[in-house]
Design a protein around this motif. Structure first.
Motif, PDB file in Angstrom:
ATOM      1  N   ASN A   2       0.832  -1.201   0.000  1.00 23.25           N
ATOM      2  CA  ASN A   2       0.000   0.000   0.000  1.00 23.25           C
ATOM      3  C   ASN A   2       0.873   1.260   0.000  1.00 23.25           C
ATOM      4  O   ASN A   2       1.945   1.284   0.608  1.00 23.25           O
ATOM      5  N   TYR A   4       0.824   5.472   0.758  1.00 20.89           N
ATOM      6  CA  TYR A   4       0.093   6.509   1.477  1.00 20.89           C
ATOM      7  C   TYR A   4       0.569   7.899   1.060  1.00 20.89           C
ATOM      8  O   TYR A   4       1.715   8.094   0.651  1.00 20.89           O
ATOM      9  N   GLN A 246      -3.363   1.718   9.133  1.00 20.65           N
ATOM     10  CA  GLN A 246      -4.346   0.697   8.787  1.00 20.65           C
ATOM     11  C   GLN A 246      -5.775   1.222   8.854  1.00 20.65           C
ATOM     12  O   GLN A 246      -6.683   0.660   8.234  1.00 20.65           O
ATOM     13  N   GLU A 249      -7.647   4.813   4.200  1.00 16.45           N
ATOM     14  CA  GLU A 249      -7.604   4.218   2.862  1.00 16.45           C
ATOM     15  C   GLU A 249      -6.352   4.714   2.138  1.00 16.45           C
ATOM     16  O   GLU A 249      -6.150   5.913   1.950  1.00 16.45           O
ATOM     17  N   ARG A 253      -3.054   0.856  -3.898  1.00 16.11           N
ATOM     18  CA  ARG A 253      -3.042  -0.544  -3.483  1.00 16.11           C
ATOM     19  C   ARG A 253      -2.415  -1.367  -4.592  1.00 16.11           C
ATOM     20  O   ARG A 253      -2.803  -1.240  -5.741  1.00 16.11           O
ATOM     21  N   THR A 254      -1.430  -2.173  -4.238  1.00 17.24           N
ATOM     22  CA  THR A 254      -0.800  -3.038  -5.248  1.00 17.24           C
ATOM     23  C   THR A 254      -0.819  -4.488  -4.775  1.00 17.24           C
ATOM     24  O   THR A 254      -1.063  -4.763  -3.620  1.00 17.24           O
TER      25      THR A 254
END
Length: 254
Positions: A2, A4, A246, A249, A253-254
């Protein structure tokens, strides 16, 4: 993996910083450990001895991370040199590095931690001597096994074009890469100059990293856009904000 955004990382860090948790020290400890492992890897540094590291240090906390990591590396017997390329420097980080045995390549920015007007910065740059920052950086990089890019971090919004003298220093190391003489490059949190959210770059004055050591959470800009090709291998250092991230969102996203 992920990715951010910068605002998400800062929001996750805030309650821990307010509680007095040593996030920078945790980041520096993890960075120093990874750099030490790289210096001991024959594929990275086939030579004997403890190895040498050149810190490219900017004005903000990213430079502080590099300096505190440099202090740990110097205390472990590594040869550490500091090249300051900002208008000021993280005072505590510089003091720790020098106390541990690191040395300054030169003195382009005046007293530790002291902010300077633009005219004073230009005057300070003149004290690099007749050779200029590019030549000084070239010699320092050729004398190093590994370069730490601690110029800009997530505190910069958008894709930031590097300013002089950092711009000339990065250009010099990039030229060594084209000549196949460049040392191994580790980016501190993100390669300096990329947009931490999008991976965009303002121009080509960004130092290609072999490894990016990022803190707390992987930055989205390391996973997309030009940033994904400039980051090299990504190593994540846990600084204690994983549970906070966590709850949000991620941008990627991979």
């Amino acid at each position: 993996m992920n990715g951010y955004g910068g605002d998400q990382i800062r929001a996750a860090e805030r309650p821990h910083l307010d509680a007095g948790e040593p996030l920078m020290q945790r980041a520096a400890d993890g960075l120093a450990r990874i750099v030490g492992d790289l210096l001991d890897d024959p594929a990275v540094r086939p030579g004997d001895g403890p190895g040498s590291v050149l810190l490219l240090v900017g004005s903000g906390d990213n430079g502080g991370d590099a300096l505190f990591a440099g202090a740990r590396l110097a205390a472990d017997g590594r040869r550490v040199t500091v090249l300051r390329v900002g208008s000021r420097v993280h005072a505590a980080g510089l003091a720790a590095a020098l106390d541990a045995g690191a040395r300054l390549v030169d003195d382009p920015s005046g007293a530790p931690g002291q902010a300077r007007p633009a005219a004073d910065v230009l005057a300070a740059v003149a004290r690099w001597g007749d050779r200029g920052p590019a030549a000084v950086a070239t010699d320092a990089a050729l004398d190093a096994d590994l370069v730490l890019d601690g110029i800009l971090g997530i505190g910069v919004r958008g894709a930031a074009a590097l300013r002089s003298p950092a711009r000339e220093v990065v250009a010099a190391v990039r030229q060594l890469a084209r000549d196949q003489r460049a040392p191994f490059v580790v980016a501190v949190d993100v390669p300096s100059g990329i947009d931490v959210d999008t991976g965009a770059i303002a121009d080509d004055h960004v130092l290609q990293a072999d490894v990016t050591v990022t803190f707390g959470g992987v930055k989205a800009g390391l996973l997309r856009g030009p940033g994904a090709t400039l980051a090299g291998r990504i190593e994540l250092v846990d600084v204690g904000i994983g549970a906070d991230l966590q709850a949000v969102e991620p941008l990627v996203r991979t």
